[in-house]
Design an enzyme around this catalytic site. Structure first.
Site, PDB file in Angstrom:
ATOM      1  CE  LYS A 136       0.222   1.281  -5.828  1.00 31.87           C
ATOM      2  NZ  LYS A 136       1.703   0.964  -6.191  1.00 31.87           N
TER       3      LYS A 136
HETATM    4  C1  LIG Z   1       2.270   0.378  -5.221  1.00 37.17           C
HETATM    5  C2  LIG Z   1       3.605  -0.245  -5.552  1.00 37.17           C
HETATM    6  C3  LIG Z   1       4.329  -1.502  -5.092  1.00 37.17           C
HETATM    7  C4  LIG Z   1       3.640  -1.784  -3.532  1.00 37.17           C
HETATM    8  O1  LIG Z   1       2.426  -2.436  -3.590  1.00 37.17           O
HETATM    9  P1  LIG Z   1       1.363  -2.590  -2.113  1.00 37.17           P
HETATM   10  O2  LIG Z   1       0.382  -3.073  -2.819  1.00 37.17           O
HETATM   11  O3  LIG Z   1       1.493  -1.312  -1.817  1.00 37.17           O
HETATM   12  O4  LIG Z   1       2.405  -3.506  -1.474  1.00 37.17           O
HETATM   13  C5  LIG Z   1       5.166  -2.043  -5.666  1.00 37.17           C
HETATM   14  N1  LIG Z   1       5.722  -1.838  -6.857  1.00 37.17           N
HETATM   15  C6  LIG Z   1       5.141  -0.527  -7.481  1.00 37.17           C
HETATM   16  C7  LIG Z   1       5.683  -0.269  -8.760  1.00 37.17           C
HETATM   17  C8  LIG Z   1       4.069  -0.004  -6.943  1.00 37.17           C
HETATM   18  O5  LIG Z   1       3.692   1.140  -7.558  1.00 37.17           O
END
Ligand SMILES: *Cc1c(COP(=O)(O)O)cnc(C)c1O
Length: 492
Positions: A136
Protein backbone atom coordinates in the site's frame (compact mmCIF):
# COMPACT_ATOMS: atom_id res chain seq x y z
CA UNK A 1 -16.37 26.84 10.70
CA UNK A 2 -16.65 28.07 7.18
CA UNK A 3 -17.49 25.07 5.01
CA UNK A 4 -14.94 24.73 2.26
CA UNK A 5 -16.42 23.08 -0.76
CA UNK A 6 -14.55 21.33 -3.49
CA UNK A 7 -14.85 23.83 -6.27
CA UNK A 8 -15.00 22.68 -9.84
CA UNK A 9 -12.38 24.68 -11.56
CA UNK A 10 -9.56 24.48 -13.99
CA UNK A 11 -6.01 24.72 -12.74
CA UNK A 12 -4.49 27.70 -14.60
CA UNK A 13 -4.78 25.82 -17.84
CA UNK A 14 -3.36 28.61 -19.93
CA UNK A 15 -0.03 29.20 -18.27
CA UNK A 16 1.08 25.59 -18.14
CA UNK A 17 2.83 23.60 -20.81
CA UNK A 18 0.62 21.30 -22.82
CA UNK A 19 1.46 17.66 -22.45
CA UNK A 20 0.15 16.33 -25.74
CA UNK A 21 -2.79 14.03 -26.31
CA UNK A 22 -3.35 13.41 -22.62
CA UNK A 23 -4.07 17.06 -21.94
CA UNK A 24 -7.14 17.50 -19.77
CA UNK A 25 -8.16 13.89 -19.02
CA UNK A 26 -11.43 13.98 -17.06
CA UNK A 27 -12.79 11.70 -14.37
CA UNK A 28 -16.34 10.39 -14.35
CA UNK A 29 -18.33 8.52 -11.71
CA UNK A 30 -19.21 4.85 -12.17
CA UNK A 31 -22.80 5.80 -11.29
CA UNK A 32 -22.97 8.50 -13.89
CA UNK A 33 -24.47 11.49 -12.08
CA UNK A 34 -21.67 13.07 -10.00
CA UNK A 35 -19.79 16.11 -11.37
CA UNK A 36 -17.08 15.38 -13.95
CA UNK A 37 -13.74 16.36 -12.38
CA UNK A 38 -10.13 16.85 -13.37
CA UNK A 39 -7.36 14.83 -11.73
CA UNK A 40 -6.83 17.15 -8.75
CA UNK A 41 -10.49 17.37 -7.82
CA UNK A 42 -11.04 13.63 -8.25
CA UNK A 43 -8.05 13.15 -5.94
CA UNK A 44 -9.56 15.38 -3.26
CA UNK A 45 -13.09 14.06 -3.63
CA UNK A 46 -12.30 10.39 -2.93
CA UNK A 47 -15.80 8.93 -3.26
CA UNK A 48 -18.08 10.54 -5.87
CA UNK A 49 -21.13 12.37 -4.55
CA UNK A 50 -23.53 9.93 -6.25
CA UNK A 51 -21.95 7.09 -4.25
CA UNK A 52 -19.90 5.92 -7.25
CA UNK A 53 -16.15 5.75 -7.80
CA UNK A 54 -14.14 7.99 -10.10
CA UNK A 55 -12.54 6.51 -13.23
CA UNK A 56 -10.86 8.23 -16.19
CA UNK A 57 -13.24 8.94 -19.07
CA UNK A 58 -10.90 6.95 -21.37
CA UNK A 59 -7.74 4.85 -21.02
CA UNK A 60 -4.46 6.53 -21.97
CA UNK A 61 -2.40 4.24 -24.27
CA UNK A 62 1.14 3.05 -23.78
CA UNK A 63 2.30 2.07 -27.26
CA UNK A 64 4.68 -0.86 -27.80
CA UNK A 65 7.66 1.49 -28.07
CA UNK A 66 6.66 3.28 -24.85
CA UNK A 67 6.55 -0.03 -22.98
CA UNK A 68 9.86 -1.20 -24.46
CA UNK A 69 11.45 2.06 -23.32
CA UNK A 70 10.52 1.37 -19.68
CA UNK A 71 12.95 -1.55 -19.37
CA UNK A 72 15.89 -0.62 -17.19
CA UNK A 73 14.57 2.79 -16.15
CA UNK A 74 14.70 3.79 -12.48
CA UNK A 75 11.32 2.97 -10.89
CA UNK A 76 10.41 6.64 -10.36
CA UNK A 77 11.13 7.48 -13.99
CA UNK A 78 8.91 4.63 -15.20
CA UNK A 79 6.26 5.79 -12.73
CA UNK A 80 6.38 9.32 -14.15
CA UNK A 81 5.83 8.11 -17.71
CA UNK A 82 2.85 5.96 -16.71
CA UNK A 83 1.23 8.45 -14.32
CA UNK A 84 1.70 11.63 -16.41
CA UNK A 85 -1.12 11.05 -18.92
CA UNK A 86 -3.62 10.52 -16.08
CA UNK A 87 -2.71 13.83 -14.48
CA UNK A 88 -2.78 15.81 -17.71
CA UNK A 89 -2.44 19.50 -17.06
CA UNK A 90 -3.71 19.40 -13.47
CA UNK A 91 -0.09 19.40 -12.22
CA UNK A 92 2.88 20.84 -14.12
CA UNK A 93 5.15 18.19 -15.59
CA UNK A 94 8.33 19.18 -13.77
CA UNK A 95 6.45 19.43 -10.47
CA UNK A 96 4.89 16.00 -11.01
CA UNK A 97 8.32 14.61 -11.84
CA UNK A 98 9.72 15.96 -8.54
CA UNK A 99 6.75 14.63 -6.58
CA UNK A 100 7.19 11.13 -8.00
CA UNK A 101 10.98 11.11 -7.55
CA UNK A 102 10.58 12.26 -3.93
CA UNK A 103 7.92 9.63 -3.30
CA UNK A 104 10.15 6.64 -3.98
CA UNK A 105 13.49 8.12 -2.80
CA UNK A 106 12.99 6.80 0.74
CA UNK A 107 12.14 3.21 -0.18
CA UNK A 108 14.70 0.80 1.19
CA UNK A 109 15.65 -1.13 -1.95
CA UNK A 110 17.56 0.41 -4.84
CA UNK A 111 15.19 -1.21 -7.34
CA UNK A 112 12.11 -0.01 -5.33
CA UNK A 113 10.11 -3.07 -6.47
CA UNK A 114 12.69 -5.82 -7.05
CA UNK A 115 11.88 -8.98 -9.01
CA UNK A 116 13.18 -12.29 -7.72
CA UNK A 117 13.05 -15.54 -9.63
CA UNK A 118 11.60 -18.42 -7.61
CA UNK A 119 11.43 -21.12 -10.31
CA UNK A 120 11.48 -21.36 -14.12
CA UNK A 121 8.91 -18.82 -15.33
CA UNK A 122 7.91 -17.92 -11.77
CA UNK A 123 8.82 -14.49 -10.41
CA UNK A 124 8.14 -12.68 -7.17
CA UNK A 125 7.81 -8.91 -7.19
CA UNK A 126 8.58 -7.54 -3.72
CA UNK A 127 6.26 -4.66 -2.93
CA UNK A 128 7.20 -4.20 0.70
CA UNK A 129 10.13 -1.79 0.58
CA UNK A 130 8.19 1.30 1.69
CA UNK A 131 7.93 2.70 5.24
CA UNK A 132 5.12 0.43 6.52
CA UNK A 133 6.22 -2.81 4.83
CA UNK A 134 3.10 -3.44 2.71
CA UNK A 135 2.42 -2.76 -0.98
CA UNK A 136 0.00 0.00 0.00
CA UNK A 137 2.96 2.35 0.49
CA UNK A 138 3.61 2.38 -3.27
CA UNK A 139 0.39 4.26 -3.91
CA UNK A 140 -0.22 5.84 -0.50
CA UNK A 141 3.13 7.67 -0.35
CA UNK A 142 2.34 9.10 -3.77
CA UNK A 143 -1.17 10.03 -2.64
CA UNK A 144 0.18 11.91 0.41
CA UNK A 145 2.56 13.92 -1.76
CA UNK A 146 -0.13 14.65 -4.36
CA UNK A 147 -2.58 15.80 -1.67
CA UNK A 148 0.10 17.99 -0.15
CA UNK A 149 0.87 19.61 -3.48
CA UNK A 150 -2.71 20.20 -4.60
CA UNK A 151 -3.75 21.52 -1.18
CA UNK A 152 -0.79 23.82 -0.71
CA UNK A 153 -1.15 25.37 -4.16
CA UNK A 154 -4.87 25.98 -3.67
CA UNK A 155 -4.84 26.95 0.04
CA UNK A 156 -7.33 24.23 0.92
CA UNK A 157 -7.44 21.79 3.85
CA UNK A 158 -8.89 18.30 4.00
CA UNK A 159 -9.87 15.91 6.74
CA UNK A 160 -9.10 12.37 5.75
CA UNK A 161 -11.21 9.68 7.35
CA UNK A 162 -10.35 6.08 6.60
CA UNK A 163 -11.16 2.58 7.82
CA UNK A 164 -8.52 -0.09 8.03
CA UNK A 165 -8.11 -3.76 8.80
CA UNK A 166 -4.46 -2.90 9.45
CA UNK A 167 -2.25 -2.04 6.49
CA UNK A 168 -4.12 0.87 4.89
CA UNK A 169 -4.19 2.77 8.18
CA UNK A 170 -0.49 2.70 8.85
CA UNK A 171 0.32 3.47 5.21
CA UNK A 172 -2.06 6.47 5.28
CA UNK A 173 -0.67 7.74 8.58
CA UNK A 174 2.91 7.52 7.33
CA UNK A 175 1.94 9.30 4.13
CA UNK A 176 -0.01 12.14 5.79
CA UNK A 177 1.81 12.77 9.08
CA UNK A 178 3.00 16.33 9.74
CA UNK A 179 1.24 17.76 6.66
CA UNK A 180 -0.19 21.18 7.53
CA UNK A 181 -3.18 20.95 5.20
CA UNK A 182 -4.30 17.47 6.28
CA UNK A 183 -5.92 16.02 9.39
CA UNK A 184 -6.08 12.25 9.28
CA UNK A 185 -8.47 10.02 11.24
CA UNK A 186 -8.05 6.26 10.99
CA UNK A 187 -10.69 3.88 12.33
CA UNK A 188 -9.53 0.36 13.13
CA UNK A 189 -11.32 -2.48 14.92
CA UNK A 190 -10.26 -2.45 18.60
CA UNK A 191 -8.37 -5.62 19.48
CA UNK A 192 -8.63 -7.06 15.98
CA UNK A 193 -5.45 -5.92 14.27
CA UNK A 194 -2.01 -7.45 14.77
CA UNK A 195 0.28 -5.81 17.32
CA UNK A 196 2.72 -4.69 14.61
CA UNK A 197 -0.15 -3.15 12.64
CA UNK A 198 -1.57 -1.40 15.71
CA UNK A 199 1.77 -0.03 16.83
CA UNK A 200 2.49 1.28 13.34
CA UNK A 201 -0.69 3.36 13.65
CA UNK A 202 -0.53 4.39 17.31
CA UNK A 203 3.13 5.29 17.77
CA UNK A 204 3.38 8.05 15.16
CA UNK A 205 3.80 11.25 17.16
CA UNK A 206 2.24 13.82 14.83
CA UNK A 207 -0.41 16.35 15.87
CA UNK A 208 -2.48 15.80 12.71
CA UNK A 209 -2.77 12.02 13.15
CA UNK A 210 -5.66 10.47 15.09
CA UNK A 211 -6.02 6.72 15.59
CA UNK A 212 -9.52 5.63 16.65
CA UNK A 213 -9.96 2.12 18.04
CA UNK A 214 -13.61 1.39 17.29
CA UNK A 215 -15.38 -1.18 19.44
CA UNK A 216 -16.51 -3.27 16.47
CA UNK A 217 -15.26 -5.13 13.40
CA UNK A 218 -13.53 -3.84 10.28
CA UNK A 219 -16.86 -3.96 8.47
CA UNK A 220 -18.33 -1.70 11.20
CA UNK A 221 -15.46 0.77 10.70
CA UNK A 222 -16.00 0.77 6.94
CA UNK A 223 -19.76 1.24 7.40
CA UNK A 224 -19.16 4.27 9.66
CA UNK A 225 -16.81 5.85 7.11
CA UNK A 226 -19.35 5.24 4.34
CA UNK A 227 -22.09 6.79 6.50
CA UNK A 228 -19.93 9.87 7.09
CA UNK A 229 -19.24 10.18 3.37
CA UNK A 230 -22.95 9.96 2.62
CA UNK A 231 -23.75 12.60 5.26
CA UNK A 232 -23.20 15.44 2.80
CA UNK A 233 -23.51 18.33 5.34
CA UNK A 234 -20.92 16.72 7.64
CA UNK A 235 -18.75 15.81 4.67
CA UNK A 236 -18.73 19.46 3.60
CA UNK A 237 -18.34 20.76 7.16
CA UNK A 238 -15.02 18.97 7.65
CA UNK A 239 -14.00 18.91 3.93
CA UNK A 240 -13.80 15.17 4.16
CA UNK A 241 -11.71 13.10 1.82
CA UNK A 242 -10.70 9.46 1.59
CA UNK A 243 -7.57 7.43 1.15
CA UNK A 244 -9.13 4.00 0.87
CA UNK A 245 -8.76 2.47 -2.57
CA UNK A 246 -12.00 4.17 -3.56
CA UNK A 247 -9.58 7.05 -4.26
CA UNK A 248 -8.51 6.89 -7.91
CA UNK A 249 -4.92 7.91 -7.14
CA UNK A 250 -4.51 4.74 -5.07
CA UNK A 251 -5.23 2.65 -8.15
CA UNK A 252 -3.01 4.81 -10.33
CA UNK A 253 -0.01 4.36 -8.05
CA UNK A 254 -0.45 0.60 -8.35
CA UNK A 255 -0.61 0.45 -12.15
CA UNK A 256 3.08 1.32 -12.31
CA UNK A 257 4.60 -1.90 -11.02
CA UNK A 258 2.64 -4.05 -13.47
CA UNK A 259 4.36 -2.17 -16.30
CA UNK A 260 7.73 -2.29 -14.56
CA UNK A 261 7.50 -6.08 -14.13
CA UNK A 262 6.16 -6.49 -17.64
CA UNK A 263 8.91 -4.46 -19.31
CA UNK A 264 11.61 -6.25 -17.30
CA UNK A 265 10.33 -9.65 -18.42
CA UNK A 266 9.87 -8.95 -22.12
CA UNK A 267 6.73 -6.87 -22.69
CA UNK A 268 5.46 -5.73 -25.14
CA UNK A 269 6.83 -8.76 -27.04
CA UNK A 270 5.82 -11.28 -24.43
CA UNK A 271 2.64 -11.46 -22.38
CA UNK A 272 2.58 -12.36 -18.71
CA UNK A 273 0.28 -13.58 -16.01
CA UNK A 274 0.07 -11.85 -12.63
CA UNK A 275 -0.97 -13.59 -9.42
CA UNK A 276 -2.45 -11.03 -7.02
CA UNK A 277 -3.43 -11.57 -3.36
CA UNK A 278 -6.84 -9.91 -3.32
CA UNK A 279 -9.23 -8.35 -0.81
CA UNK A 280 -10.84 -5.13 -1.95
CA UNK A 281 -10.08 -5.79 -5.67
CA UNK A 282 -7.89 -2.64 -5.78
CA UNK A 283 -4.53 -4.15 -6.64
CA UNK A 284 -5.85 -6.64 -9.18
CA UNK A 285 -7.99 -3.92 -10.77
CA UNK A 286 -4.79 -1.87 -11.25
CA UNK A 287 -3.51 -4.85 -13.28
CA UNK A 288 -6.64 -4.65 -15.40
CA UNK A 289 -6.01 -0.93 -15.95
CA UNK A 290 -2.45 -1.74 -17.11
CA UNK A 291 -3.90 -4.20 -19.62
CA UNK A 292 -6.37 -1.58 -20.88
CA UNK A 293 -3.44 0.79 -21.40
CA UNK A 294 -1.67 -1.72 -23.61
CA UNK A 295 0.35 -4.04 -21.37
CA UNK A 296 0.02 -7.59 -22.76
CA UNK A 297 -1.52 -9.47 -19.81
CA UNK A 298 -2.51 -13.10 -20.33
CA UNK A 299 -4.38 -13.58 -17.06
CA UNK A 300 -4.86 -11.87 -13.73
CA UNK A 301 -5.08 -14.57 -11.08
CA UNK A 302 -7.29 -13.37 -8.31
CA UNK A 303 -5.96 -15.08 -5.18
CA UNK A 304 -8.22 -15.10 -2.11
CA UNK A 305 -8.23 -16.70 1.32
CA UNK A 306 -11.33 -18.36 2.80
CA UNK A 307 -13.16 -15.03 2.28
CA UNK A 308 -13.83 -16.01 -1.28
CA UNK A 309 -16.67 -13.80 -2.54
CA UNK A 310 -14.65 -12.94 -5.67
CA UNK A 311 -13.65 -16.56 -6.25
CA UNK A 312 -17.30 -17.60 -6.15
CA UNK A 313 -18.28 -14.69 -8.37
CA UNK A 314 -15.95 -15.95 -11.10
CA UNK A 315 -17.05 -19.57 -10.60
CA UNK A 316 -20.78 -18.84 -10.76
CA UNK A 317 -21.31 -15.41 -12.24
CA UNK A 318 -23.03 -14.46 -9.01
CA UNK A 319 -21.58 -12.17 -6.36
CA UNK A 320 -23.05 -13.20 -3.04
CA UNK A 321 -22.13 -11.50 0.20
CA UNK A 322 -21.25 -13.76 3.13
CA UNK A 323 -19.83 -13.35 6.63
CA UNK A 324 -16.20 -12.48 7.17
CA UNK A 325 -14.08 -15.31 8.56
CA UNK A 326 -10.89 -14.21 10.34
CA UNK A 327 -7.82 -15.74 8.67
CA UNK A 328 -4.01 -15.68 8.79
CA UNK A 329 -4.12 -13.11 5.97
CA UNK A 330 -6.29 -10.45 7.67
CA UNK A 331 -5.80 -7.77 5.01
CA UNK A 332 -7.83 -9.96 2.67
CA UNK A 333 -10.65 -10.65 5.15
CA UNK A 334 -13.18 -8.67 3.14
CA UNK A 335 -16.61 -9.50 1.75
CA UNK A 336 -17.47 -6.28 -0.06
CA UNK A 337 -14.80 -5.64 -2.69
CA UNK A 338 -15.46 -1.96 -3.40
CA UNK A 339 -13.27 -1.69 -6.48
CA UNK A 340 -15.19 -4.38 -8.33
CA UNK A 341 -17.60 -1.55 -9.18
CA UNK A 342 -14.92 0.02 -11.37
CA UNK A 343 -14.56 -3.18 -13.39
CA UNK A 344 -18.34 -3.65 -13.47
CA UNK A 345 -18.62 -0.19 -15.02
CA UNK A 346 -16.51 -1.38 -17.98
CA UNK A 347 -18.35 -4.73 -18.16
CA UNK A 348 -21.66 -2.87 -18.40
CA UNK A 349 -20.43 -0.76 -21.29
CA UNK A 350 -19.67 2.25 -19.05
CA UNK A 351 -23.36 2.78 -18.43
CA UNK A 352 -23.57 4.51 -15.05
CA UNK A 353 -27.29 4.01 -14.59
CA UNK A 354 -26.95 0.24 -15.00
CA UNK A 355 -24.10 0.22 -12.46
CA UNK A 356 -26.20 2.27 -10.02
CA UNK A 357 -29.08 -0.21 -10.46
CA UNK A 358 -26.91 -3.29 -9.91
CA UNK A 359 -25.12 -1.79 -6.89
CA UNK A 360 -28.44 -0.78 -5.33
CA UNK A 361 -29.70 -4.33 -5.81
CA UNK A 362 -26.50 -5.70 -4.25
CA UNK A 363 -26.89 -3.38 -1.25
CA UNK A 364 -30.51 -4.56 -0.85
CA UNK A 365 -30.21 -8.28 -1.43
CA UNK A 366 -26.52 -9.07 -0.99
CA UNK A 367 -26.50 -10.52 -4.52
CA UNK A 368 -25.25 -9.31 -7.86
CA UNK A 369 -25.97 -11.50 -10.89
CA UNK A 370 -23.84 -11.11 -14.02
CA UNK A 371 -25.42 -11.87 -17.38
CA UNK A 372 -23.76 -14.95 -18.93
CA UNK A 373 -21.92 -13.04 -21.65
CA UNK A 374 -20.42 -10.65 -19.10
CA UNK A 375 -19.55 -13.42 -16.70
CA UNK A 376 -17.62 -15.25 -19.44
CA UNK A 377 -15.89 -12.04 -20.38
CA UNK A 378 -14.74 -11.59 -16.77
CA UNK A 379 -13.50 -15.20 -16.74
CA UNK A 380 -11.32 -14.40 -19.73
CA UNK A 381 -9.57 -11.67 -17.76
CA UNK A 382 -9.49 -12.99 -14.18
CA UNK A 383 -8.76 -16.54 -13.02
CA UNK A 384 -9.94 -17.50 -9.53
CA UNK A 385 -7.76 -19.13 -6.87
CA UNK A 386 -8.52 -19.79 -3.21
CA UNK A 387 -6.38 -21.04 -0.32
CA UNK A 388 -7.26 -21.69 3.32
CA UNK A 389 -5.01 -21.13 6.36
CA UNK A 390 -3.57 -24.66 6.33
CA UNK A 391 -2.61 -24.25 2.68
CA UNK A 392 -1.09 -20.85 3.46
CA UNK A 393 1.14 -22.31 6.17
CA UNK A 394 2.15 -25.12 3.80
CA UNK A 395 3.04 -22.66 1.04
CA UNK A 396 5.24 -20.55 3.37
CA UNK A 397 7.04 -23.72 4.45
CA UNK A 398 7.42 -25.16 0.92
CA UNK A 399 8.63 -21.90 -0.62
CA UNK A 400 11.20 -21.48 2.16
CA UNK A 401 12.45 -25.02 1.62
CA UNK A 402 12.61 -24.68 -2.16
CA UNK A 403 13.94 -21.13 -2.52
CA UNK A 404 15.10 -19.75 0.83
CA UNK A 405 12.50 -16.95 0.62
CA UNK A 406 10.29 -16.23 3.63
CA UNK A 407 6.81 -15.18 2.47
CA UNK A 408 4.19 -13.37 4.51
CA UNK A 409 0.79 -15.15 4.54
CA UNK A 410 -0.77 -12.85 1.89
CA UNK A 411 2.15 -13.25 -0.49
CA UNK A 412 2.08 -17.02 0.10
CA UNK A 413 -1.47 -17.19 -1.28
CA UNK A 414 -0.24 -15.31 -4.35
CA UNK A 415 2.68 -17.68 -4.90
CA UNK A 416 0.40 -20.73 -4.53
CA UNK A 417 -1.91 -19.15 -7.12
CA UNK A 418 1.03 -18.49 -9.43
CA UNK A 419 2.20 -22.10 -9.18
CA UNK A 420 -1.27 -23.30 -10.07
CA UNK A 421 -1.06 -21.27 -13.30
CA UNK A 422 2.49 -22.10 -14.35
CA UNK A 423 1.27 -24.90 -16.56
CA UNK A 424 -0.87 -22.56 -18.64
CA UNK A 425 1.81 -21.75 -21.16
CA UNK A 426 5.30 -20.48 -21.63
CA UNK A 427 4.64 -16.96 -20.42
CA UNK A 428 6.14 -15.80 -17.13
CA UNK A 429 3.98 -15.62 -14.03
CA UNK A 430 4.65 -12.73 -11.66
CA UNK A 431 3.40 -13.11 -8.13
CA UNK A 432 3.01 -9.88 -6.16
CA UNK A 433 4.49 -10.02 -2.64
CA UNK A 434 2.18 -7.62 -0.81
CA UNK A 435 3.76 -7.53 2.67
CA UNK A 436 7.05 -8.11 4.47
CA UNK A 437 7.01 -11.30 6.57
CA UNK A 438 7.84 -9.33 9.74
CA UNK A 439 4.43 -7.70 9.52
CA UNK A 440 2.76 -11.03 10.27
CA UNK A 441 5.20 -12.72 12.67
CA UNK A 442 2.69 -15.17 14.20
CA UNK A 443 1.78 -16.90 10.94
CA UNK A 444 5.39 -16.96 9.79
CA UNK A 445 6.53 -18.44 13.10
CA UNK A 446 3.81 -21.06 12.88
CA UNK A 447 5.08 -22.08 9.43
CA UNK A 448 8.82 -21.80 9.86
CA UNK A 449 9.50 -21.87 13.60
CA UNK A 450 11.20 -18.47 13.37
CA UNK A 451 10.06 -14.93 14.06
CA UNK A 452 11.08 -12.76 11.10
CA UNK A 453 13.09 -9.67 12.01
CA UNK A 454 11.78 -6.13 11.53
CA UNK A 455 13.94 -3.95 9.28
CA UNK A 456 16.27 -1.51 11.13
CA UNK A 457 14.02 1.56 10.75
CA UNK A 458 11.32 -0.21 12.76
CA UNK A 459 13.47 -2.11 15.23
CA UNK A 460 12.27 0.01 18.20
CA UNK A 461 8.55 -0.36 17.33
CA UNK A 462 7.76 -2.30 20.51
CA UNK A 463 9.25 0.35 22.80
CA UNK A 464 7.53 3.41 21.27
CA UNK A 465 4.72 5.13 23.16
CA UNK A 466 1.19 4.42 21.90
CA UNK A 467 -1.56 6.97 21.42
CA UNK A 468 -5.16 6.19 20.48
CA UNK A 469 -8.80 6.78 21.51
CA UNK A 470 -11.24 3.95 22.09
CA UNK A 471 -14.58 4.95 20.53
CA UNK A 472 -18.02 3.33 20.61
CA UNK A 473 -19.16 1.51 17.47
CA UNK A 474 -21.50 4.33 16.56
CA UNK A 475 -21.47 6.91 13.77
CA UNK A 476 -22.50 9.81 16.01
CA UNK A 477 -19.79 8.99 18.55
CA UNK A 478 -17.18 9.01 15.78
CA UNK A 479 -18.55 12.26 14.38
CA UNK A 480 -18.39 13.93 17.81
CA UNK A 481 -14.84 12.70 18.38
CA UNK A 482 -13.73 14.05 14.99
CA UNK A 483 -15.32 17.44 15.72
CA UNK A 484 -13.68 17.58 19.16
CA UNK A 485 -10.24 16.78 17.75
CA UNK A 486 -10.60 19.32 14.96
CA UNK A 487 -11.61 21.98 17.52
CA UNK A 488 -8.52 21.19 19.60
CA UNK A 489 -6.37 21.65 16.55
CA UNK A 490 -8.01 24.99 15.74
CA UNK A 491 -9.53 23.61 12.56
CA UNK A 492 -13.20 23.91 13.47
C1 LIG B 1 -4.53 -4.59 1.29
C2 LIG B 1 -3.77 -5.85 1.17
C3 LIG B 1 -4.13 -6.86 0.26
C4 LIG B 1 -5.38 -6.77 -0.60
O1 LIG B 1 -5.28 -5.76 -1.55
P1 LIG B 1 -6.62 -5.22 -2.29
O2 LIG B 1 -6.15 -4.08 -3.11
O3 LIG B 1 -7.54 -4.81 -1.17
O4 LIG B 1 -7.17 -6.33 -3.08
C5 LIG B 1 -3.31 -7.97 0.15
N1 LIG B 1 -2.21 -8.11 0.91
C6 LIG B 1 -1.84 -7.18 1.81
C7 LIG B 1 -0.62 -7.42 2.64
C8 LIG B 1 -2.59 -6.01 1.98
O5 LIG B 1 -2.20 -5.09 2.87
Amino acid sequence: MQPRRLVLRRFSRDCEPRTGHEDGLKYISTRGTAPVLDFSDALLAGLARDGGLYVPESWPRMEAADIRALAGLPYAEAAFRIIRPFVGDAIKEDVLHDIITGTYAGFDHAATAPLKQLAPNLWLMELFHGPTLAFKDYAMQLLGNLFNHVLSTSGRHVTIVGATSGDTGSAAIEACKDRDAIEVFILYPHGRVSEVQRRQMTTVAAANVHAFAVEGTFDDCQAIVKALFNDIPFRDEITMSGVNSINWARILGQVVYYFVAGAALGAPDRAMTFAVPTGNFGNVYAGYVASQMGLPVERLVLATNANDILFRMLEKGLMQRGDVTPSLSPSMDIQVASNFERYLFDLLGRDGSRVAQQMAAFADTGELQLADALWHKAQGVFAPFRLDDAGTIREIRDTLAATGEVLDPHSAIGVAAARAHLGDGSSPVVSLATAHPAKFPDAVKQATGHVPELPPHMADLYSREENFDVIANDTTAVKDAIRARLAQGGRA
